[in-house]
Every structure is written in C-alpha cells, then in structure tokens.
Write a protein that holds these residues in place. Structure first.
Motif, PDB file in Angstrom:
ATOM      1  N   ILE A   1       2.312   1.774  -3.480  1.00  0.00           N
ATOM      2  CA  ILE A   1       1.313   2.243  -4.466  1.00  0.00           C
ATOM      3  C   ILE A   1       1.049   3.730  -4.273  1.00  0.00           C
ATOM      4  O   ILE A   1       0.946   4.498  -5.242  1.00  0.00           O
ATOM      5  CB  ILE A   1       0.022   1.424  -4.326  1.00  0.00           C
ATOM      6  N   LYS A   2       0.937   4.149  -2.997  1.00  0.00           N
ATOM      7  CA  LYS A   2       0.712   5.573  -2.736  1.00  0.00           C
ATOM      8  C   LYS A   2       1.898   6.413  -3.192  1.00  0.00           C
ATOM      9  O   LYS A   2       1.718   7.549  -3.654  1.00  0.00           O
ATOM     10  CB  LYS A   2       0.455   5.786  -1.246  1.00  0.00           C
ATOM     11  N   ALA A   3       3.102   5.840  -3.058  1.00  0.00           N
ATOM     12  CA  ALA A   3       4.299   6.577  -3.480  1.00  0.00           C
ATOM     13  C   ALA A   3       4.540   6.473  -4.976  1.00  0.00           C
ATOM     14  O   ALA A   3       5.511   7.076  -5.480  1.00  0.00           O
ATOM     15  CB  ALA A   3       5.522   6.059  -2.717  1.00  0.00           C
ATOM     16  N   ASN A   4       3.691   5.724  -5.708  1.00  0.00           N
ATOM     17  CA  ASN A   4       3.816   5.565  -7.160  1.00  0.00           C
ATOM     18  C   ASN A   4       5.202   5.017  -7.519  1.00  0.00           C
ATOM     19  O   ASN A   4       5.906   5.551  -8.390  1.00  0.00           O
ATOM     20  CB  ASN A   4       3.564   6.894  -7.870  1.00  0.00           C
TER      21      ASN A   4
ATOM     22  N   LYS B   1      -8.287   3.609  -3.581  1.00  0.00           N
ATOM     23  CA  LYS B   1      -8.068   5.061  -3.656  1.00  0.00           C
ATOM     24  C   LYS B   1      -6.668   5.374  -4.148  1.00  0.00           C
ATOM     25  O   LYS B   1      -6.468   6.315  -4.944  1.00  0.00           O
ATOM     26  CB  LYS B   1      -8.296   5.683  -2.264  1.00  0.00           C
ATOM     27  N   ALA B   2      -5.677   4.569  -3.710  1.00  0.00           N
ATOM     28  CA  ALA B   2      -4.299   4.834  -4.125  1.00  0.00           C
ATOM     29  C   ALA B   2      -4.093   4.512  -5.598  1.00  0.00           C
ATOM     30  O   ALA B   2      -3.272   5.155  -6.279  1.00  0.00           O
ATOM     31  CB  ALA B   2      -3.330   4.016  -3.264  1.00  0.00           C
TER      32      ALA B   2
ATOM     33  N   LEU C   1       0.831  -1.204   0.000  1.00  0.00           N
ATOM     34  CA  LEU C   1       0.000   0.000   0.000  1.00  0.00           C
ATOM     35  C   LEU C   1       0.866   1.255   0.000  1.00  0.00           C
ATOM     36  O   LEU C   1       0.568   2.235  -0.718  1.00  0.00           O
ATOM     37  CB  LEU C   1      -0.930  -0.020   1.214  1.00  0.00           C
ATOM     38  N   ARG C   2       1.939   1.237   0.780  1.00  0.00           N
ATOM     39  CA  ARG C   2       2.816   2.411   0.836  1.00  0.00           C
ATOM     40  C   ARG C   2       3.478   2.668  -0.522  1.00  0.00           C
ATOM     41  O   ARG C   2       3.569   3.814  -0.978  1.00  0.00           O
ATOM     42  CB  ARG C   2       3.887   2.192   1.911  1.00  0.00           C
TER      43      ARG C   2
ATOM     44  N   CYS D   1      -4.508   7.271  -8.697  1.00  0.00           N
ATOM     45  CA  CYS D   1      -3.455   8.161  -9.191  1.00  0.00           C
ATOM     46  C   CYS D   1      -2.180   7.414  -9.567  1.00  0.00           C
ATOM     47  O   CYS D   1      -1.204   8.043  -9.988  1.00  0.00           O
ATOM     48  CB  CYS D   1      -3.125   9.220  -8.129  1.00  0.00           C
ATOM     49  N   ASN D   2      -2.154   6.109  -9.389  1.00  0.00           N
ATOM     50  CA  ASN D   2      -0.960   5.348  -9.699  1.00  0.00           C
ATOM     51  C   ASN D   2      -0.815   5.160 -11.209  1.00  0.00           C
ATOM     52  O   ASN D   2      -1.801   4.924 -11.905  1.00  0.00           O
ATOM     53  CB  ASN D   2      -1.014   3.980  -9.007  1.00  0.00           C
TER      54      ASN D   2
ATOM     55  N   THR E   1      -8.646  -0.933   4.602  1.00  0.00           N
ATOM     56  CA  THR E   1      -7.352  -1.051   3.916  1.00  0.00           C
ATOM     57  C   THR E   1      -7.536  -1.337   2.434  1.00  0.00           C
ATOM     58  O   THR E   1      -6.848  -0.765   1.579  1.00  0.00           O
ATOM     59  CB  THR E   1      -6.520  -2.163   4.565  1.00  0.00           C
TER      60      THR E   1
ATOM     61  N   GLU F   1      -8.422   1.729   0.737  1.00  0.00           N
ATOM     62  CA  GLU F   1      -7.248   2.587   0.534  1.00  0.00           C
ATOM     63  C   GLU F   1      -6.463   2.149  -0.695  1.00  0.00           C
ATOM     64  O   GLU F   1      -5.906   2.992  -1.417  1.00  0.00           O
ATOM     65  CB  GLU F   1      -6.355   2.542   1.784  1.00  0.00           C
TER      66      GLU F   1
END
Length: 351
Positions: free
Chosen positions: A192-195, A220-221, A189-190, A224-225, A214, A217
């Motif tokens: 994916i959020k950080a692309n 949601k992440a 998850l981290r 924008c990935n 989770t 999330e």
C-alpha cells in the motif's frame, strides 16, 4: 370558639422546654420517651412491633409448638358449627346443596385392526428371521425381547448385524473451523505504501493480533494510495483511535470505494468521526459499521441519517438501526442514491 381555644394556648408559647426537661428525673424521662413512642401508631414505615410499646405483662406459658397450635386451631374450627343462612320471612335455606356427579366409567374397547387377507396370511406364515428383519426396518427392533434373538440362535440364518446396519443413525459430520486469514499484514502494508497497482483489495478480517500502530499506518498509507478499492478490517479489535485515523484517511483518499469496520470495539465517538468524514468524501460507495461492542445510541443514529440524506454516493450502508425514525430516513436516502446511480448509468448508455 376557635379564638377562645387559641387564647388558651398563648400561655404555653414562652415556656422553656430545656428547663422543663432538666427538672425531670430518669424515671420521668423514660415515661416521656415511652409516651412519645405511642404518638404515631399509624406510621406504616415502622415495623408493627415498634409502633407502640410492649404492654404484655403475661409470662410465657411454655415453648412454641407449631404442630400443637395448628391441631388446636383445626379442632376449634371443626367444633364451631356453620351459620345457616335463611331466606327472610320464608325459613328456606339459601343456595343449593352440593351433590357430586358420578360419571359412569365406560369400559375401554380396544380398536380392532383389520388387515388385508394376503398381508395377514404373509405375517402368519413368516418365520422369526423375517419378522426380525421387518421389525428392524420399521425401527421397532428394541421392542423385541432379548430372548427372541437368543432362542433362534445363529444357525437359522438370522444376522444380528443386519439389524444394526438398517437402523444405524447417521453419523455427525464435524464442521471444520474457518481457516485463518492468510493475508500477510506486513507485506500488504508495504505494497500500500508503495502504491502497488496490482493491489486493489485488502482483507484483514479476523486477524486479532494486529497492533494499533500498524492499523494507523494502514490508514496513513491509504491517504496517498490511488489503487486500493476495497479495505476491510472486521473483527480486528479496532477502537476509536483507529476509527479517527480512518476518518482522516477518508477526507484525503479519492480512490477507495468500500470500507468495512464491522464487529469491532468502536463507540459512538469513532462512528461519528467516520460519518463526519464522509461529508468531504465523494468516492466511497459502501461502508459497513454494524455489530460494534456497544450500541451507538439514538443521537448517533440521527447523525448517520442526516449524513446519508446529504450524501449522494453511498449506495450500501451496513448498519441495523434500532430506532424507527433514523431507519426510515436512512432507507429513503439509500434508495435516492441508488436511483441517482441508475439514472447516471442510463444516461451513459444512451450517449
């Protein structure tokens, strides 16, 4: 005649039934009630004992004895002679008398087994040890009496363990359980959020303890990935809210190529949300939604077929249709999309 009969009944139209019933005594009311019970003896909805009143006045002669009754009926049937049926005007009996056929018993002849002279001579001259080994090889050692092995002893070269070794069954090889999914949920998850550009595939299959927030999330992440190409969450106990979250993701994500939500608790509502989201997505080429906890139904399958007919990018669709009509339409649509991809690839190779 019918008019006269109707005229005779005119005098009963104005009678007051309540007044007549009030004048009746208790005995007369019971008689009336008994008479009313006898009015419908053909009512098949009533038990046979309630269709008419009990008119039996005879007292019971004794206790019921079933065996005695059956014996009496059997004796009575035996005493009554059968009625002989004759052909008219001839006096001949109809039919033919039954005469049982007695089939001769043929003596059983045992098959004679003939062996080659060399084989018969070898078996005749074989020792007990050699016969025991031969029986073990053929799997017939259990037919040999226990005294056969005991009388020979252990000094004549007979090895009892050799029989067990020859006919020992193959041991079952235990199949190990499938190893747990090693994916680190929080780390994925981290990233994916950080692309993270190195993360192109996420596999959360068979991880049962992922909380619903989770999974939302993750959806949601992914909006924008721009690097994750494949995302799989099969057998993660996902439900309709998660399906709706991933439907919103598909409307915004322009990178994801494959999505797997098989073997979850998603109903027809969540599947419809994913199907409608594909109308606004032109990058997804593979989606798998089969093996949900309950069947989707005909209406949902029809909507899926309509979506596939309008979509031009889905080339792999993982779902087993239960209705013939939507199945045929979906197969034709997938074939059409694969042909489009093939033509596009040929054009690119040509240029």
């Amino acid at each position: 005649m019918e008019h006269l009969f109707t005229k005779d009944l005119e005098k009963y139209k104005n009678l007051d039934e309540d007044e007549i019933l009030n004048k009746l005594s208790e005995e007369e009311l019971k008689q009336l009630e008994t008479a009313l019970q006898d009015l419908d003896p053909e009512n098949a909805l009533l038990p046979a004992g309630l269709r008419q009143k009990d008119q039996t006045n005879k007292k019971a002669t004794g206790t019921y004895d079933r065996e005695r009754l059956l014996a009496f009926l059997e004796n009575q049937a035996l005493e009554i002679k059968d009625k002989e049926d004759f052909v008219p005007y001839t006096g001949e009996k109809k039919g033919k008398m039954f005469i049982p056929k007695h089939k001769p018993v043929m003596p059983r002849i045992e098959d004679q087994i003939t062996l080659d002279p060399e084989l018969e001579e070898a078996l005749t001259s074989a020792s007990d040890t050699e016969l025991g080994d031969l029986a073990a090889i053929l799997g017939m050692h259990t037919l040999i009496g226990t005294s056969f092995g005991d009388t020979r002893g252990s000094g004549d070269g007979f090895n009892k363990h050799s029989i067990n070794d020859v006919v020992k069954c193959e041991q079952l090889i235990p199949v190990p359980d499938e190893p747990p999914n090693p994916t680190n949920v929080e780390e994925s998850l981290r990233r994916i959020k950080a692309n993270d550009p190195r993360l192109v595939e996420v596999n959360l299959n068979n991880i049962k303890n992922i909380p619903i927030p989770t999974l939302k999330e993750f959806a949601k992440a992914l909006e924008c990935n721009t690097h994750v190409k494949s995302f799989s969450l099969a057998a993660t106990r996902s439900n309709d809210p998660i399906a709706s979250a991933f439907a919103d993701m598909l409307k915004r994500n322009k990178t994801l190529n494959s999505l797997n939500v098989e073997s979850n608790f998603i109903t027809g509502t969540g599947i419809l949300a994913l199907v409608n989201a594909l109308k606004e997505n032109d990058t997804l080429t593979e989606i798998r939604i089969d093996n949900q906890r309950q069947q989707l139904g005909t209406a949902v399958e029809v909507e899926i077929a309509k979506m596939l007919e309008k979509n031009t990018t889905i080339i792999k669709f993982g779902y087993h249709f239960t209705q013939q009509g939507p199945r045929a339409r979906a197969a034709a649509a997938i074939t059409k999309n694969n042909d489009l991809v093939r033509k596009k690839r040929l054009e690119e190779d040509y240029h």
